[in-house]
Write a protein that holds these residues in place. Structure first.
Motif, PDB file in Angstrom:
ATOM      1  N   ILE A 177       0.846  -1.199   0.000  1.00  0.00           N
ATOM      2  CA  ILE A 177       0.000   0.000   0.000  1.00  0.00           C
ATOM      3  C   ILE A 177       0.880   1.247   0.000  1.00  0.00           C
ATOM      4  CG2 ILE A 177      -1.645   1.330   1.393  1.00  0.00           C
ATOM      5  CD1 ILE A 177      -2.744  -1.500   2.302  1.00  0.00           C
ATOM      6  N   GLU A 178       1.962   1.230   0.764  1.00  0.00           N
ATOM      7  CA  GLU A 178       2.886   2.371   0.802  1.00  0.00           C
ATOM      8  C   GLU A 178       3.564   2.583  -0.540  1.00  0.00           C
ATOM      9  OE1 GLU A 178       3.699   1.584   5.548  1.00  0.00           O
ATOM     10  OE2 GLU A 178       5.226   0.978   4.091  1.00  0.00           O
ATOM     11  N   ILE A 179       3.917   1.507  -1.227  1.00  0.00           N
ATOM     12  CA  ILE A 179       4.509   1.638  -2.561  1.00  0.00           C
ATOM     13  C   ILE A 179       3.515   2.316  -3.501  1.00  0.00           C
ATOM     14  CG2 ILE A 179       5.333   0.380  -4.606  1.00  0.00           C
ATOM     15  CD1 ILE A 179       6.471  -1.745  -2.580  1.00  0.00           C
ATOM     16  N   VAL A 180       2.254   1.884  -3.465  1.00  0.00           N
ATOM     17  CA  VAL A 180       1.228   2.489  -4.323  1.00  0.00           C
ATOM     18  C   VAL A 180       1.059   3.966  -3.960  1.00  0.00           C
ATOM     19  CG1 VAL A 180      -1.218   2.441  -4.960  1.00  0.00           C
ATOM     20  CG2 VAL A 180       0.062   0.291  -4.760  1.00  0.00           C
ATOM     21  N   ALA A 181       1.066   4.283  -2.673  1.00  0.00           N
ATOM     22  CA  ALA A 181       0.938   5.679  -2.246  1.00  0.00           C
ATOM     23  C   ALA A 181       2.136   6.510  -2.706  1.00  0.00           C
ATOM     24  CB  ALA A 181       0.781   5.753  -0.728  1.00  0.00           C
ATOM     25  N   LEU A 182       3.333   5.950  -2.654  1.00  0.00           N
ATOM     26  CA  LEU A 182       4.511   6.654  -3.156  1.00  0.00           C
ATOM     27  C   LEU A 182       4.387   6.909  -4.656  1.00  0.00           C
ATOM     28  CD1 LEU A 182       7.279   4.813  -1.120  1.00  0.00           C
ATOM     29  CD2 LEU A 182       6.823   7.284  -1.041  1.00  0.00           C
ATOM     30  N   VAL A 183       3.913   5.920  -5.399  1.00  0.00           N
ATOM     31  CA  VAL A 183       3.696   6.114  -6.839  1.00  0.00           C
ATOM     32  C   VAL A 183       2.751   7.296  -7.059  1.00  0.00           C
ATOM     33  CG1 VAL A 183       2.663   5.105  -8.923  1.00  0.00           C
ATOM     34  CG2 VAL A 183       4.197   3.724  -7.496  1.00  0.00           C
ATOM     35  N   ALA A 184       1.705   7.359  -6.260  1.00  0.00           N
ATOM     36  CA  ALA A 184       0.714   8.432  -6.410  1.00  0.00           C
ATOM     37  C   ALA A 184       1.298   9.794  -6.057  1.00  0.00           C
ATOM     38  CB  ALA A 184      -0.511   8.132  -5.554  1.00  0.00           C
ATOM     39  N   VAL A 185       2.004   9.896  -4.933  1.00  0.00           N
ATOM     40  CA  VAL A 185       2.526  11.202  -4.522  1.00  0.00           C
ATOM     41  C   VAL A 185       3.618  11.679  -5.484  1.00  0.00           C
ATOM     42  CG1 VAL A 185       4.324  10.512  -2.846  1.00  0.00           C
ATOM     43  CG2 VAL A 185       3.037  12.623  -2.506  1.00  0.00           C
ATOM     44  N   TYR A 186       4.445  10.765  -5.978  1.00  0.00           N
ATOM     45  CA  TYR A 186       5.460  11.166  -6.958  1.00  0.00           C
ATOM     46  C   TYR A 186       4.805  11.546  -8.282  1.00  0.00           C
ATOM     47  CZ  TYR A 186       8.962   9.318  -3.696  1.00  0.00           C
ATOM     48  OH  TYR A 186       9.743   9.080  -2.596  1.00  0.00           O
ATOM     49  N   SER A 187       3.745  10.859  -8.646  1.00  0.00           N
ATOM     50  CA  SER A 187       3.033  11.214  -9.875  1.00  0.00           C
ATOM     51  C   SER A 187       2.413  12.604  -9.768  1.00  0.00           C
ATOM     52  CB  SER A 187       1.956  10.173 -10.204  1.00  0.00           C
ATOM     53  OG  SER A 187       2.559   8.950 -10.565  1.00  0.00           O
ATOM     54  N   LEU A 188       1.914  12.957  -8.600  1.00  0.00           N
ATOM     55  CA  LEU A 188       1.348  14.289  -8.416  1.00  0.00           C
ATOM     56  C   LEU A 188       2.381  15.365  -8.740  1.00  0.00           C
ATOM     57  CD1 LEU A 188      -0.736  16.376  -7.487  1.00  0.00           C
ATOM     58  CD2 LEU A 188      -0.017  15.918  -5.133  1.00  0.00           C
ATOM     59  N   THR A 189       3.576  15.257  -8.180  1.00  0.00           N
ATOM     60  CA  THR A 189       4.590  16.280  -8.478  1.00  0.00           C
ATOM     61  C   THR A 189       5.081  16.159  -9.909  1.00  0.00           C
ATOM     62  OG1 THR A 189       6.284  14.904  -7.418  1.00  0.00           O
ATOM     63  CG2 THR A 189       5.335  16.696  -6.103  1.00  0.00           C
ATOM     64  N   ASN A 190       5.116  14.941 -10.457  1.00  0.00           N
ATOM     65  CA  ASN A 190       5.473  14.793 -11.871  1.00  0.00           C
ATOM     66  C   ASN A 190       4.490  15.554 -12.745  1.00  0.00           C
ATOM     67  OD1 ASN A 190       6.418  11.222 -11.787  1.00  0.00           O
ATOM     68  ND2 ASN A 190       7.543  13.009 -11.096  1.00  0.00           N
ATOM     69  N   PHE A 191       3.216  15.365 -12.490  1.00  0.00           N
ATOM     70  CA  PHE A 191       2.188  16.023 -13.302  1.00  0.00           C
ATOM     71  C   PHE A 191       2.245  17.537 -13.106  1.00  0.00           C
ATOM     72  CE2 PHE A 191      -0.642  11.992 -12.957  1.00  0.00           C
ATOM     73  CZ  PHE A 191       0.221  11.303 -13.790  1.00  0.00           C
ATOM     74  N   PHE A 192       2.398  17.990 -11.860  1.00  0.00           N
ATOM     75  CA  PHE A 192       2.510  19.421 -11.596  1.00  0.00           C
ATOM     76  C   PHE A 192       3.665  20.013 -12.397  1.00  0.00           C
ATOM     77  CE2 PHE A 192       4.336  23.049  -9.491  1.00  0.00           C
ATOM     78  CZ  PHE A 192       3.238  23.863  -9.289  1.00  0.00           C
ATOM     79  N   ASN A 193       4.821  19.385 -12.305  1.00  0.00           N
ATOM     80  CA  ASN A 193       6.003  19.920 -12.992  1.00  0.00           C
ATOM     81  C   ASN A 193       5.917  19.798 -14.499  1.00  0.00           C
ATOM     82  OD1 ASN A 193       7.564  20.893 -10.748  1.00  0.00           O
ATOM     83  ND2 ASN A 193       7.726  18.768 -10.133  1.00  0.00           N
ATOM     84  N   ASN A 194       5.283  18.738 -15.002  1.00  0.00           N
ATOM     85  CA  ASN A 194       5.095  18.633 -16.446  1.00  0.00           C
ATOM     86  C   ASN A 194       4.136  19.704 -16.960  1.00  0.00           C
ATOM     87  OD1 ASN A 194       6.906  16.539 -16.780  1.00  0.00           O
ATOM     88  ND2 ASN A 194       5.345  14.945 -16.740  1.00  0.00           N
ATOM     89  N   VAL A 195       3.111  20.037 -16.185  1.00  0.00           N
ATOM     90  CA  VAL A 195       2.156  21.082 -16.585  1.00  0.00           C
ATOM     91  C   VAL A 195       2.802  22.467 -16.509  1.00  0.00           C
ATOM     92  CG1 VAL A 195       0.019  22.285 -15.925  1.00  0.00           C
ATOM     93  CG2 VAL A 195       0.065  19.787 -16.020  1.00  0.00           C
ATOM     94  N   PHE A 196       3.451  22.787 -15.385  1.00  0.00           N
ATOM     95  CA  PHE A 196       3.911  24.155 -15.142  1.00  0.00           C
ATOM     96  C   PHE A 196       5.377  24.402 -15.479  1.00  0.00           C
ATOM     97  CE2 PHE A 196       0.134  23.824 -12.397  1.00  0.00           C
ATOM     98  CZ  PHE A 196      -0.608  24.825 -12.993  1.00  0.00           C
TER      99      PHE A 196
END
Length: 181
Positions: free
Chosen positions: A147-166
């Motif tokens: 579950i923690e691995i999945v949560a890490l994937v999600a939190v890293y994806s959030l910043t990935n998406f933020f940085n890819n957008v902005f």
């Protein structure tokens, strides 16, 4: 070219300031991504809270390796600079391990299983096979760890998406562009 305003620390909304100040103190400077993200106290503080909680999950080498693998899949060069820097300086991973993590692997068998699983989760949007789940369990990860691995994937994806957008200006040492390693 940046696609959003990067505020000076003193310009961020009051609700974001304590969180941003804590990061600045720990890192030694205010990263452009955080100064931009702090424009939304709701999103910024939610992300920081989740990131803080997940900093207790697994070990730093595994967390940074997962961050590298996820950022590579998501094509986030900003996050690759950050995770490469932290992997080298905080997790003490050698350069060849950093490259290996970007490719979804590690030399340590247990960490390799976690990184492969994280890469599979992001590549398949969570639609993993039974064999993928069995492999990470067989490597010694508990249900809580998975579950923690999945949560890490999600939190890293959030910043990935933020940085890819902005696309904030890179303020960590540049790395070889994604996809060319």
């Amino acid at each position: 070219m940046t696609r959003t305003t990067v505020l000076k620390p003193e310009q961020v909304p009051a609700e974001s300031k304590p969180t941003l100040d804590a990061f600045t103190k720990n890192i030694g400077f205010t990263p452009n991504m955080m100064a931009a993200f702090a424009q939304s106290p709701i999103a910024f503080n939610a992300w920081a809270t989740l990131l803080g909680s997940l900093s207790k999950a697994l070990d730093v080498k595994t967390r940074d390796s997962i961050g590298l693998a996820v950022s590579e899949v998501n094509g986030c060069n900003y996050c690759l600079t950050v995770h490469s820097f932290t992997a080298e300086h905080m997790a003490k991973l050698p350069a060849d391990e950093i490259v290996l993590a970007r490719k979804g692997h590690a030399t340590d068998p247990k960490r390799d299983a976690a990184v492969q699983f994280a890469q599979k989760v992001i590549e398949t949007r969570g639609q993993i096979g039974d064999g993928d789940l069995k492999a990470v369990r067989d490597a010694g990860y508990t249900e809580a760890n998975i579950i923690e691995i999945v949560a890490l994937v999600a939190v890293y994806s959030l910043t990935n998406f933020f940085n890819n957008v902005f696309d904030p200006d890179k303020d960590f040492p540049l790395v070889t562009p994604a996809g060319s390693i």
